[in-house]
Design a protein around this motif. Structure first.
Motif, PDB file in Angstrom:
ATOM      1  N   LYS A 287      54.867  34.732 -21.697  1.00  0.00           N
ATOM      2  CA  LYS A 287      56.098  35.042 -22.409  1.00  0.00           C
ATOM      3  C   LYS A 287      57.306  34.651 -21.576  1.00  0.00           C
ATOM      4  N   THR A 288      58.365  34.275 -22.284  1.00  0.00           N
ATOM      5  CA  THR A 288      59.630  33.932 -21.652  1.00  0.00           C
ATOM      6  C   THR A 288      60.727  34.805 -22.237  1.00  0.00           C
ATOM      7  N   TRP A 289      61.420  35.517 -21.375  1.00  0.00           N
ATOM      8  CA  TRP A 289      62.539  36.360 -21.804  1.00  0.00           C
ATOM      9  C   TRP A 289      63.844  35.707 -21.370  1.00  0.00           C
ATOM     10  N   LYS A 290      64.761  35.520 -22.323  1.00  0.00           N
ATOM     11  CA  LYS A 290      66.082  34.971 -22.032  1.00  0.00           C
ATOM     12  C   LYS A 290      67.089  36.106 -22.157  1.00  0.00           C
ATOM     13  N   LEU A 291      67.674  36.468 -21.025  1.00  0.00           N
ATOM     14  CA  LEU A 291      68.564  37.619 -20.968  1.00  0.00           C
ATOM     15  C   LEU A 291      69.963  37.181 -20.575  1.00  0.00           C
ATOM     16  N   GLU A 292      70.937  37.925 -21.049  1.00  0.00           N
ATOM     17  CA  GLU A 292      72.331  37.667 -20.713  1.00  0.00           C
ATOM     18  C   GLU A 292      72.885  38.874 -19.969  1.00  0.00           C
ATOM     19  N   GLN A 293      73.297  38.660 -18.745  1.00  0.00           N
ATOM     20  CA  GLN A 293      73.905  39.699 -17.925  1.00  0.00           C
ATOM     21  C   GLN A 293      75.351  39.285 -17.639  1.00  0.00           C
ATOM     22  N   GLY A 294      76.240  39.681 -18.535  1.00  0.00           N
ATOM     23  CA  GLY A 294      77.624  39.238 -18.414  1.00  0.00           C
ATOM     24  C   GLY A 294      77.717  37.750 -18.694  1.00  0.00           C
ATOM     25  N   GLU A 295      78.191  37.015 -17.722  1.00  0.00           N
ATOM     26  CA  GLU A 295      78.285  35.566 -17.880  1.00  0.00           C
ATOM     27  C   GLU A 295      77.019  34.861 -17.421  1.00  0.00           C
ATOM     28  N   ARG A 296      76.138  35.584 -16.786  1.00  0.00           N
ATOM     29  CA  ARG A 296      74.899  34.995 -16.283  1.00  0.00           C
ATOM     30  C   ARG A 296      73.835  34.973 -17.371  1.00  0.00           C
TER      31      ARG A 296
ATOM     32  N   ASP B 290      62.138  41.574 -11.612  1.00  0.00           N
ATOM     33  CA  ASP B 290      61.165  42.449 -12.260  1.00  0.00           C
ATOM     34  C   ASP B 290      61.822  43.540 -13.102  1.00  0.00           C
ATOM     35  N   ARG B 291      63.035  43.956 -12.738  1.00  0.00           N
ATOM     36  CA  ARG B 291      63.661  45.049 -13.502  1.00  0.00           C
ATOM     37  C   ARG B 291      63.993  44.618 -14.920  1.00  0.00           C
ATOM     38  N   TYR B 292      64.363  43.343 -15.109  1.00  0.00           N
ATOM     39  CA  TYR B 292      64.658  42.862 -16.453  1.00  0.00           C
ATOM     40  C   TYR B 292      63.393  42.836 -17.302  1.00  0.00           C
TER      41      TYR B 292
END
Length: 394
Positions: A111-120, A146-148
Motif C-alpha cells: 500500500k501507498t499512503w499519500k499524506l499532506e502535512q501543511g505544505e509538505r 511510521d507515525r503517519y
C-alpha cells in the motif's frame, strides 16, 4: 474425466464441465494439500492455528486468552517476550478464536499512503497482510515515517467497520509487529488513536522489549508475557515433530538441538530441518549447523582479541557494516559479540565487558546510527583489554 453438455438456447455450443465422484474430488484436494505441506517449512507446517491446539507450549496462557474472548469484549493486547517463544502464534490464534477460520484468508499487498502535512507531501509505502477482519503490518519498516502509517491505517479501519449477522457493527483488529522499534512520535500517535477509535478498532501489539514501549501505550493494553519455554519443552517439541514427519530422532541430537537453539522454538525447528537436509538418517553425534552470521561474529571476536590497533578497529567496522547491510539487527550483533568475547576472557574482565556493552547498547537504542556505538564499544574494549595485558604480562 471431461465431457461437454449443450448450453441452453444454442445446442451447437458446448461448455466443458468436470464430472467426478465426491471420492475423486476429495482425492484431488488431499493431493493438493499434501503437495503444499511438502513445500512448507516445519516452522509453519506445525504452527498451532487455534488456542485449543496449544498443548505443548503456552497452554496456560492460551486457556486464559480463550476465557477472555468468550467473556465478550476483547481489550487491546500487548504480547511481549523473547524471540521464538510463540507471541505471534498466540496473537493469530486469538484472531481465529474471535472471527473464525475466515481470518486465515489473507492477502498480501503493498500500500501507498499519500499524506499532506501543511505544505509538505509525504508518500509512504508499506507491505501489509489483511483479511476482512484484521490488518497485519510492521510500521517500523518505514523508519521515521511510521507515525503517519499508524494513524492513517487506523483511520481507514475505523471507516470500514464489519457488520455481523445480527446487523450490528463489529470491530477490526490491527496487529502491529516490533512495536518496541517504533519511534516515540509513532507511539504517542498510537496512544491518541487507541482512545479515539477504541469502539471501531482493537490493537494487538507484539514486541520483544516492553521497556521500550511508552507507559501510556502499555497502560491501555492488557500485557501478556510469553516466556521462553524450558529446554525440556523444546526437546519434547523436536521429538513430536520428528514423530509426525516419521523420522528417527536420536535423543542426544534432540537435546543438542534444544540446547543450541537457546530455547528459541523457531530456531530449533529450522536447525532440525537443516540437519535433515544435511544428513539422514540422523546420527547421535551429528553436528548442529551454525548460522553464517554467528560464525562471522566469532571471527570478529577472535580478531579483536588478537590485535588491538586502529587498523584492526577499522577492519572490524567494515565487518559490522557487512552484517548490518545483510539485515542482522545491531542489538543481536553486539549481544553475540559480547558472548564470544566472554568465552575467552578472565573473570576479572567479564563483568567490565558486560557493563560497557550494556552502556553502549543503551546509547545505540537512544541514537540513530548504530555503527557508531558498536565501534565505540569495540574501541573501549580494546583499550581495557590492552591495559589488562600490559599490567598482567608486562
Amino acid at each position: 474425466s471431461r465431457r461437454t453438455k449443450p448450453r441452453a438456447g444454442n445446442p451447437s455450443v458446448r461448455t466443458p464441465t468436470v464430472v467426478g465422484t465426491p471420492r475423486v474430488q476429495k482425492d484431488l484436494v488431499d493431493r493438493k494439500c499434501q503437495q503444499r505441506d511438502e513445500t512448507m517449512l516445519w516452522v509453519d507446517k506445525y504452527r498451532p492455528h487455534t488456542l485449543d491446539q496449544m498443548t505443548t507450549v503456552n497452554t496456560d496462557i492460551a486457556q486464559h486468552l480463550k476465557r477472555l474472548v468468550q467473556d465478550g469484549d476483547c481489550p487491546h493486547l500487548l504480547f511481549y517476550g523473547v524471540g521464538g517463544a510463540g507471541k505471534k502464534t498466540l496473537a493469530l490464534a486469538v484472531l481465529r478464536e474471535i472471527f473464525g477460520a475466515a481470518v486465515e484468508k489473507v492477502k498480501v499487498e503493498g500500500k501507498t499512503w499519500k499524506l499532506e502535512q501543511g505544505e509538505r507531501k509525504i508518500e509512504v509505502e508499506l507491505t501489509t497482510m489483511s483479511s476482512n477482519y484484521h490488518v497485519e503490518m510492521n510500521p517500523s519498516d518505514v523508519g521515521t515515517k511510521d507515525r503517519y502509517v499508524v494513524q492513517e491505517v487506523i483511520k481507514d479501519m475505523a471507516k470500514s467497520r464489519p457488520i455481523d449477522a445480527a446487523g450490528q457493527q463489529g470491530y477490526k483488529v490491527l496487529l502491529l509487529n516490533e512495536v518496541d522499534r517504533l519511534s516515540k512520535e509513532a507511539q504517542h500517535g498510537l496512544r491518541r488513536t487507541m482512545e479515539k477509535y477504541s469502539s471501531a478498532c482493537r490493537l494487538i501489539l507484539i514486541c520483544t522489549s516492553v521497556s521500550k514501549v511508552l507507559d501510556a501505550v502499555r497502560s491501555r493494553c492488557l500485557p501478556v508475557r510469553v516466556a521462553a519455554p524450558s529446554v525440556e519443552t523444546v526437546e519434547k517439541l523436536v521429538m513430536d515433530v520428528a514423530q509426525k514427519e516419521k523420522l528417527a530422532m536420536p535423543p542426544e541430537l534432540a537435546a543438542r538441538l534444544a540446547l543450541h537453539s537457546e530455547r528459541n522454538m523457531r530456531r530449533c525447528l529450522l536447525s532440525m530441518e537443516a540437519c535433515r537436509v544435511q544428513q539422514y538418517p540422523f546420527k547421535a553425534d551429528q553436528p548442529v549447523q551454525v548460522c553464517d552470521w554467528e560464525a562471522y561474529v566469532t571471527q570478529i571476536a577472535n580478531e579483536i582479541l588478537q590485535e588491538q590497533t586502529p587498523k584492526r578497529l577499522l577492519q572490524v567496522r567494515g565487518r559490522f557494516y557487512e552484517l548490518i547491510v545483510n539485515c542482522i539487527p545491531p542489538e543481536l550483533i553486539i549481544k553475540r559479540l559480547v558472548r564470544e568475547l566472554n568465552r575467552k576472557l578472565d573473570v576479572e574482565l567479564k563483568h567490565e565487558t558486560a557493563k560497557h556493552a550494556a552502556y553502549f547498547e543503551h546509547r545505540m537504542n537512544e541514537g540513530s546510527k548504530a555503527i557508531i556505538h558498536m565501534e565505540a564499544f569495540v574501541a573501549n574494549f580494546m583499550a581495557v583489554y590492552k591495559k589488562y595485558l600490559i599490567s598482567s604480562f608486562g
